[in-house]
Motif scaffolding. Structure first.
Motif, short mmCIF file in Angstrom:
data_model
loop_
_atom_site.label_atom_id
_atom_site.label_comp_id
_atom_site.label_asym_id
_atom_site.label_seq_id
_atom_site.Cartn_x
_atom_site.Cartn_y
_atom_site.Cartn_z
N THR A 94 -70.79 20.84 55.37
CA THR A 94 -69.50 20.23 55.11
C THR A 94 -69.15 19.26 56.23
OG1 THR A 94 -68.71 22.16 53.92
CG2 THR A 94 -67.04 20.67 54.77
N GLY A 95 -68.73 18.07 55.86
CA GLY A 95 -68.36 17.08 56.84
C GLY A 95 -69.51 16.18 57.27
N THR A 96 -70.71 16.41 56.79
CA THR A 96 -71.83 15.56 57.13
C THR A 96 -72.02 14.51 56.03
OG1 THR A 96 -73.50 16.87 55.96
CG2 THR A 96 -72.95 17.55 58.20
N CYS A 108 -62.47 30.49 44.63
CA CYS A 108 -61.89 30.34 45.97
C CYS A 108 -60.72 29.35 45.92
CB CYS A 108 -62.94 29.88 46.97
SG CYS A 108 -63.50 28.17 46.73
N PHE A 109 -59.95 29.34 46.97
CA PHE A 109 -58.73 28.53 47.05
C PHE A 109 -58.99 27.06 46.74
CE2 PHE A 109 -55.73 26.32 50.18
CZ PHE A 109 -54.66 26.31 49.30
N ALA A 110 -60.06 26.51 47.29
CA ALA A 110 -60.32 25.08 47.13
C ALA A 110 -60.65 24.69 45.69
CB ALA A 110 -61.45 24.65 48.06
N LEU A 111 -61.04 25.67 44.86
CA LEU A 111 -61.44 25.37 43.49
C LEU A 111 -60.38 25.69 42.45
CD1 LEU A 111 -65.18 26.53 43.43
CD2 LEU A 111 -64.25 24.23 43.80
N VAL A 134 -43.76 21.53 57.35
CA VAL A 134 -44.84 21.07 58.21
C VAL A 134 -46.17 21.48 57.58
CG1 VAL A 134 -45.86 21.12 60.51
CG2 VAL A 134 -43.38 21.37 60.25
N THR A 135 -47.11 20.55 57.51
CA THR A 135 -48.42 20.84 56.93
C THR A 135 -49.47 19.99 57.63
OG1 THR A 135 -49.64 21.07 54.85
CG2 THR A 135 -48.18 19.17 55.04
N TYR A 136 -50.66 19.87 57.05
CA TYR A 136 -51.75 19.07 57.61
C TYR A 136 -51.82 17.72 56.90
CZ TYR A 136 -53.35 23.93 58.46
OH TYR A 136 -53.44 25.26 58.79
N ASP A 137 -52.56 16.79 57.53
CA ASP A 137 -52.76 15.50 56.89
C ASP A 137 -53.91 15.58 55.88
OD1 ASP A 137 -55.18 15.38 58.28
OD2 ASP A 137 -54.57 13.73 59.59
N GLU A 138 -54.31 14.43 55.34
CA GLU A 138 -55.30 14.38 54.27
C GLU A 138 -56.66 14.93 54.69
OE1 GLU A 138 -53.51 11.93 55.40
OE2 GLU A 138 -52.40 10.94 53.78
N THR A 139 -56.96 14.88 55.97
CA THR A 139 -58.25 15.37 56.45
C THR A 139 -58.23 16.87 56.72
OG1 THR A 139 -57.80 15.10 58.83
CG2 THR A 139 -58.54 13.15 57.61
N HIS A 144 -62.55 21.42 56.74
CA HIS A 144 -62.69 22.72 56.08
C HIS A 144 -62.04 22.60 54.70
CE1 HIS A 144 -62.29 26.91 55.06
NE2 HIS A 144 -62.86 27.30 56.19
N PRO A 145 -62.70 23.05 53.65
CA PRO A 145 -62.14 22.89 52.31
C PRO A 145 -60.73 23.48 52.18
CG PRO A 145 -64.41 23.64 52.17
CD PRO A 145 -64.05 23.68 53.62
N ASP A 146 -60.45 24.59 52.86
CA ASP A 146 -59.12 25.20 52.75
C ASP A 146 -58.06 24.39 53.47
OD1 ASP A 146 -60.00 27.31 51.19
OD2 ASP A 146 -60.37 28.63 52.90
N HIS A 147 -58.43 23.72 54.55
CA HIS A 147 -57.46 22.88 55.25
C HIS A 147 -57.12 21.64 54.43
CE1 HIS A 147 -57.20 24.64 59.43
NE2 HIS A 147 -58.07 25.42 58.83
#
Length: 297
Positions: A94-96, A108-111, A134-139, A144-147
């Protein structure tokens, strides 16, 4: 009227590594602070080789992480909600450039489709009626898929909760006036730490310079600097509550608090959406908010 703050995170421990001093500071000041954990962190690996309840971690990591979250919640003095979704794990690759080598686990959560996974968060928003989210940005802060999904579900639920025609059975519609992204790990903060540590000849300077190299030229996007100098020890205690995930001597999280209080006694966030008048930079999430405005949309 009560100030109400909702912070949405992917796993138990994220709330402590990304804003614990802020949550504690607002809770101490009388605000209602509610932390949402989207997943139970069931697929997290043990990151602390000295973990005492190692047998429990190997037998029931999900149960241990619930205990750890309860301890962190108590330290910070906040409320907590579980959304109840299954940790997606971090697939190899992931991320490569090649993408994820391993498939995400079923259910799982991401699906889970957003229109399904967002419904319980819409319910939390309408029940709590926070003025700030408050949350995270698009990345997701890191890939991590859950983030990433936490960002998506947060913004989806923020819009849906304000629409009376969506999920009407989950309560009266409510639009959160101000939305922020976490920007706590930023180059400006690290540079100030290096500056102060260089001037004092601090013994941990080399470690901070190494961290500065890792940060690179990451832009400083923060608009909002929350003063938390009096709550850095609370943040550390909350982090140490997640003993399966955070080693007690972790160099990544535990910086010298005396230096932080001198160099950068803030946690940093970026204002993404605001329905109220105000100016940035600011030092309070609730700046510009009329606490007497309690009308649902």
């Amino acid at each position: 009227m009560t100030r109400r703050l909702l912070a949405i995170h992917a796993h138990p421990d994220d709330e402590s590594s990304k804003g614990a001093a802020t949550w504690a500071a607002y809770a101490h000041s009388g605000a209602q602070v509610v932390i949402v954990s989207c997943t139970g962190g069931e697929r997290g690996d043990v990151q602390n080789e000295a973990l005492e309840p190692r047998a429990m971690a190997e037998r029931d990591i999900a149960g241990l992480r619930r205990i750890e979250m309860a301890n962190a919640q108590r330290v910070m003095g906040v409320e907590h909600r579980w959304l109840g979704y299954a940790d997606s794990g971090l697939p190899e690759g992931t991320g490569t450039e090649e993408g994820a080598i391993e498939p995400l686990p079923a259910n799982c959560f991401a699906l889970v489709p957003l229109e399904i996974s967002a419904e319980p968060l819409v319910r939390v928003i309408r029940q709590l009626r926070p003025q700030v989210m408050v949350t995270y940005d698009e990345t997701g802060g890191y890939p991590h898929p859950d983030h990433i999904r936490t960002h998506e579900i947060s913004m989806y639920a923020w819009e849906a909760a304000a629409d009376p025609g969506r999920y009407p059975e989950q309560g009266l519609a409510w639009r959160i006036p101000k939305v922020y992204y976490d920007r706590i790990f930023n180059s400006q903060r690290v540079s100030k730490m290096v500056e102060v540590m260089t001037a004092s000849g601090h013994p941990s300077l080399a470690e901070m310079e190494e961290f500065q190299g890792w940060m690179g030229d990451r832009p400083s996007l923060a608009t909002t600097h929350i003063p938390v100098g009096d709550f850095l020890d609370v943040r550390d205690a909350a982090l140490r509550s997640h003993a399966s995930q955070v080693a007690p001597d972790s160099r990544f999280f535990f910086w010298p608090n005396d230096v932080q209080r001198e160099a950068w006694p803030f946690e940093d966030f970026q204002l993404i959406s605001s329905a109220v008048q105000g100016t940035v930079p600011e030092d309070d999430f609730f700046a510009g908010i009329d606490l007497n405005d309690e009308v649902s949309v």
